[in-house]
Design a protein around this motif. Structure first.
Motif, PDB file in Angstrom:
ATOM      1  N   SER A  72      18.177  62.690  86.093  1.00 23.88           N
ATOM      2  CA  SER A  72      16.841  62.423  85.569  1.00 23.88           C
ATOM      3  C   SER A  72      16.875  61.266  84.583  1.00 23.88           C
ATOM      4  O   SER A  72      17.913  60.970  83.980  1.00 23.88           O
ATOM      5  CB  SER A  72      16.284  63.671  84.866  1.00 23.88           C
ATOM      6  N   ILE A  73      15.747  60.632  84.406  1.00 21.63           N
ATOM      7  CA  ILE A  73      15.641  59.566  83.409  1.00 21.63           C
ATOM      8  C   ILE A  73      15.863  60.128  82.012  1.00 21.63           C
ATOM      9  O   ILE A  73      16.385  59.442  81.127  1.00 21.63           O
ATOM     10  CB  ILE A  73      14.260  58.871  83.496  1.00 21.63           C
ATOM     11  N   GLU A  74      15.521  61.416  81.822  1.00 22.40           N
ATOM     12  CA  GLU A  74      15.747  62.063  80.528  1.00 22.40           C
ATOM     13  C   GLU A  74      17.239  62.141  80.222  1.00 22.40           C
ATOM     14  O   GLU A  74      17.660  61.938  79.081  1.00 22.40           O
ATOM     15  CB  GLU A  74      15.135  63.461  80.527  1.00 22.40           C
ATOM     16  N   MET A  75      18.059  62.417  81.238  1.00 25.16           N
ATOM     17  CA  MET A  75      19.498  62.479  81.033  1.00 25.16           C
ATOM     18  C   MET A  75      20.058  61.100  80.674  1.00 25.16           C
ATOM     19  O   MET A  75      20.954  60.978  79.841  1.00 25.16           O
ATOM     20  CB  MET A  75      20.204  63.027  82.268  1.00 25.16           C
ATOM     21  N   ILE A  76      19.529  60.058  81.309  1.00 24.37           N
ATOM     22  CA  ILE A  76      19.941  58.693  80.969  1.00 24.37           C
ATOM     23  C   ILE A  76      19.616  58.407  79.503  1.00 24.37           C
ATOM     24  O   ILE A  76      20.446  57.886  78.751  1.00 24.37           O
ATOM     25  CB  ILE A  76      19.250  57.662  81.873  1.00 24.37           C
ATOM     26  N   HIS A  85      28.237  61.027  78.476  1.00 26.55           N
ATOM     27  CA  HIS A  85      28.590  60.752  79.872  1.00 26.55           C
ATOM     28  C   HIS A  85      28.800  59.249  80.039  1.00 26.55           C
ATOM     29  O   HIS A  85      27.922  58.526  80.509  1.00 26.55           O
ATOM     30  CB  HIS A  85      27.492  61.250  80.822  1.00 26.55           C
ATOM     31  N   ARG A  86      29.979  58.809  79.654  1.00 28.46           N
ATOM     32  CA  ARG A  86      30.264  57.373  79.659  1.00 28.46           C
ATOM     33  C   ARG A  86      30.070  56.741  81.033  1.00 28.46           C
ATOM     34  O   ARG A  86      29.637  55.605  81.155  1.00 28.46           O
ATOM     35  CB  ARG A  86      31.700  57.145  79.187  1.00 28.46           C
ATOM     36  N   ARG A  87      30.392  57.506  82.100  1.00 34.44           N
ATOM     37  CA  ARG A  87      30.288  56.945  83.443  1.00 34.44           C
ATOM     38  C   ARG A  87      28.869  56.479  83.760  1.00 34.44           C
ATOM     39  O   ARG A  87      28.681  55.464  84.445  1.00 34.44           O
ATOM     40  CB  ARG A  87      30.732  57.973  84.480  1.00 34.44           C
ATOM     41  N   LEU A  88      27.880  57.224  83.286  1.00 32.70           N
ATOM     42  CA  LEU A  88      26.503  56.828  83.555  1.00 32.70           C
ATOM     43  C   LEU A  88      26.209  55.437  82.998  1.00 32.70           C
ATOM     44  O   LEU A  88      25.554  54.613  83.642  1.00 32.70           O
ATOM     45  CB  LEU A  88      25.521  57.847  82.956  1.00 32.70           C
ATOM     46  N   ILE A  89      26.700  55.181  81.789  1.00 33.42           N
ATOM     47  CA  ILE A  89      26.496  53.875  81.188  1.00 33.42           C
ATOM     48  C   ILE A  89      27.243  52.814  81.979  1.00 33.42           C
ATOM     49  O   ILE A  89      26.718  51.725  82.248  1.00 33.42           O
ATOM     50  CB  ILE A  89      26.957  53.866  79.718  1.00 33.42           C
ATOM     51  N   ASP A  90      28.485  53.136  82.377  1.00 38.51           N
ATOM     52  CA  ASP A  90      29.262  52.202  83.183  1.00 38.51           C
ATOM     53  C   ASP A  90      28.540  51.851  84.477  1.00 38.51           C
ATOM     54  O   ASP A  90      28.502  50.689  84.890  1.00 38.51           O
ATOM     55  CB  ASP A  90      30.631  52.799  83.514  1.00 38.51           C
ATOM     56  N   THR A 107      14.317  48.024  82.041  1.00 41.81           N
ATOM     57  CA  THR A 107      13.984  48.459  80.684  1.00 41.81           C
ATOM     58  C   THR A 107      15.178  49.152  80.031  1.00 41.81           C
ATOM     59  O   THR A 107      15.469  48.933  78.850  1.00 41.81           O
ATOM     60  CB  THR A 107      12.775  49.422  80.712  1.00 41.81           C
ATOM     61  N   ILE A 108      15.895  49.986  80.806  1.00 42.71           N
ATOM     62  CA  ILE A 108      17.079  50.668  80.275  1.00 42.71           C
ATOM     63  C   ILE A 108      18.149  49.655  79.893  1.00 42.71           C
ATOM     64  O   ILE A 108      18.772  49.742  78.832  1.00 42.71           O
ATOM     65  CB  ILE A 108      17.632  51.659  81.320  1.00 42.71           C
ATOM     66  N   ARG A 111      17.346  47.931  76.781  1.00 44.00           N
ATOM     67  CA  ARG A 111      17.588  48.850  75.669  1.00 44.00           C
ATOM     68  C   ARG A 111      19.068  48.863  75.298  1.00 44.00           C
ATOM     69  O   ARG A 111      19.437  48.896  74.117  1.00 44.00           O
ATOM     70  CB  ARG A 111      17.123  50.246  76.054  1.00 44.00           C
ATOM     71  N   ILE A 112      19.949  48.827  76.306  1.00 45.54           N
ATOM     72  CA  ILE A 112      21.386  48.778  76.057  1.00 45.54           C
ATOM     73  C   ILE A 112      21.750  47.478  75.347  1.00 45.54           C
ATOM     74  O   ILE A 112      22.533  47.467  74.397  1.00 45.54           O
ATOM     75  CB  ILE A 112      22.168  48.901  77.383  1.00 45.54           C
ATOM     76  N   ASP A 113      21.175  46.372  75.809  1.00 43.45           N
ATOM     77  CA  ASP A 113      21.490  45.067  75.217  1.00 43.45           C
ATOM     78  C   ASP A 113      20.982  44.950  73.785  1.00 43.45           C
ATOM     79  O   ASP A 113      21.653  44.387  72.916  1.00 43.45           O
ATOM     80  CB  ASP A 113      20.889  43.936  76.067  1.00 43.45           C
TER      81      ASP A 113
END
Length: 290
Positions: A72-76, A85-90, A107-108, A111-113
């Motif tokens: 889900s986008i909520e989990m992200i 959950h580092r893998r999700l970011i990777d 947009t995500i 947000r990371i940048d």
């Protein structure tokens, strides 16, 4: 990236679903082996459903092993804050975006940048709370003579100190922590090197690190507690520990909240007030900003 036609057909059927926000494809040949857990391909499907659990399916397509993840986008969003959950970011950072409804994934990534201030403040307190937990446990094991257990906890405490420094620089800390720290905070990197490369005994290395970490925690307390104190100030009244545990804004570091509160009281950043409990012969603490 060249993607087999069969693989493309597998994920394209989800693009017509209203709940599908984005699809990312990660190939093993383009990233470290651990990012894909050894699978040839990872497909990440992000859904617009707040309560959707993390679903995983494994396939074989034209001789390639495929790990298909649906989140889900909520989990992200939660992962961006906690880093659990580092893998999700990777995958979001390294993968190829093959579908992106309304630029949700863009947009995500922005947000990371950018690491918005609101995210930054909360992430700082999350890392500081974890740092306190590992430091206190490492110190306890050291006093009891369990030096290897103490070493393990102090290593984790050092990682949280490193992430605290990275986040304070406005960057996410889930990808390559020590390469980032080496560039932006050499003193912390030096502590890391001394823990692993020193010729001193394990006991002596831990003892020296405990002293250095205690000073670091002292200097980082204001930075690391800012989000918590801001939330408490907004309540405009003293709160009991039960009240604090119920606040949604503190959910991300709720497990370590009691330790954080105790630390802030000891450092006189937080005021503990005794209040008589109705019809009882004992008192209860409530907390407010100093």
């Amino acid at each position: 990236m060249v993607i087999d036609q069969s693989l493309r057909q597998m994920y394209q059927k989800y693009t017509s679903h209203d709940g599908t926000l984005a699809i990312v494809v990660v190939e093993k040949v383009n990233v470290p082996l651990t990012v894909t857990d050894g699978f040839d391909v990872v497909v990440l499907l992000i859904k617009d459903e707040s309560q959707y659990s993390w679903g995983v399916q494994h396939y074989v397509i034209e001789g390639k092993s495929v790990s298909f993840h649906c989140v889900s986008i909520e989990m992200i969003d939660q992962t961006l804050l906690t880093g659990n959950h580092r893998r999700l970011i990777d995958w979001v950072v390294n993968g190829e975006v093959v579908f992106d409804r309304n630029e949700s994934l863009r947009t995500i990534k922005e947000r990371i940048d950018a690491l918005p201030v609101e995210d930054r403040q909360k992430k700082l307190t999350i890392q500081f709370s974890k740092l306190l937990r590992r430091f206190e446990e490492g110190k306890t094991f050291f006093r009891e003579g369990h030096f290897l257990d103490s070493f393990s906890h102090m290593m984790h405490a050092l990682h949280h100190l490193a992430r605290l420094s990275i986040v304070n620089q406005g960057m996410y800390s889930e990808v390559v922590v020590w390469e980032q720290v080496k560039r932006i905070d050499p003193p912390i990197y030096k502590l890391y090197q001394e823990l692993f490369n020193s010729n001193e005994s394990v006991e002596k290395r831990i003892e020296l690190l405990l002293l250095a970490m205690e000073l670091s925690i002292q200097s980082k307390t204001d930075l690391g507690s800012r989000h918590f104190l801001m939330v408490l100030t907004e309540q405009k009244r003293p709160l009991t520990m039960t009240d604090l545990m119920k606040l949604n804004e503190l959910e991300a570091y709720r497990l370590d909240l009691e330790l954080l509160v105790r630390h802030l009281v000891e450092k006189r950043k937080l005021k503990a007030e005794e209040r008589q409990v109705s019809n009882q012969d004992y008192k209860q603490y409530s907390y407010s900003c100093c």
